[in-house]
Design an enzyme around this catalytic site. Sequence first.
Site: not given
Ligand code: STX
Length: 314
Positions: A43, A110-111, A294
């Site tokens: 997130g 990711s985050w 991703h």
């Molecule tokens: N945000 C990327 C991220 O951390 C820019 C992210 N993308 N999808 C998610 O996190 C979840 C799978 C947690 C919904």
Amino acid sequence: MNQLYPAIEPYEEFFLSVSDLHTIRVEQAGNPRGQPVVFIHGGPGGGIEPVYRQFFNPEKWRIILFDQRGCGKSTPFAELRENTTWDLVADMEKIREKLGIAKWAVFGGSWGSTLALAYSEAHPRRCSHLILRGIFLLRKSELDWFYQDGASHIFPDAWEKYLAPIPEAERDNLLAAYHRRLTSDDADTRLEAARAWSIWEGSTSKLYQSPEALERFGASQFAEAFARIECHYFINKGFMDSETQLIDNIDRIRHIQAVIVQGRYDVVCPMNTAWELHRAWPEADFHVIPDAGHSMTEPGIRSKLIDYTDQFSG
Ligand code: STX
């Protein structure tokens, strides 16, 4: 190809008061005498999903998962006050101390990779291993790519729906336009913006989009926390001192056994960021998955992550 481990329930769940305002939900799963690992979700604002437990051999690992401030089952729901990167780093230390753990492995995508780097650079002696995926450093170029002009070229169909809640006159700064709506006093305005924001991310996260995944991103409850918290962190530049802070401080964690796993066709967090991290930190193992986007559930990414959780479990 490694498959996920079987679905398990946590053996313990508790709520930890981390400030006058915030209480966070923490769970432990797997083997209480196993090697500790903390799972950092994405997130920010994504919350914990049961599938996250399945990346770890439950006989070998003591898996600690928590909903970051304002999301999942943490309270208050979607709260933005007292909600910064450094609050979350401090929360992780509170969890670690409460559980009496000296060192744990840190797993984040990711985050989750951003927060894993921020945490480990602040508390390197507490980290036994780092497992990082879909690298995100929250720099302006990354935010511009995904929320202003870039990913729009690859997903113009999904982009139309992301643009829909924002009048043309405000489209020169979509992050600011979304921030106004996501912090509006009007619940309908907030929800329309939250769903469009969240569905955009859901539409672009996998090499092959699945309708089930998209449904989750569009659900009102999930979207409100996810969109509000993400936008709040992004408009505040992740509360970093500088764009290069996480790379500049790599010396603090260079010695820790680590892996970076990156999907070649990651449109949310494009590979140039992982590549720059790899160049700054060649000591960490580095794997590009040639046929993945991703998401951590992309088959090649899932399999490589499990290679490493197996390897690091000794
Ligand atoms: N945000 C990327 C991220 O951390 C820019 C992210 N993308 N999808 C998610 O996190 C979840 C799978 C947690 C919904």
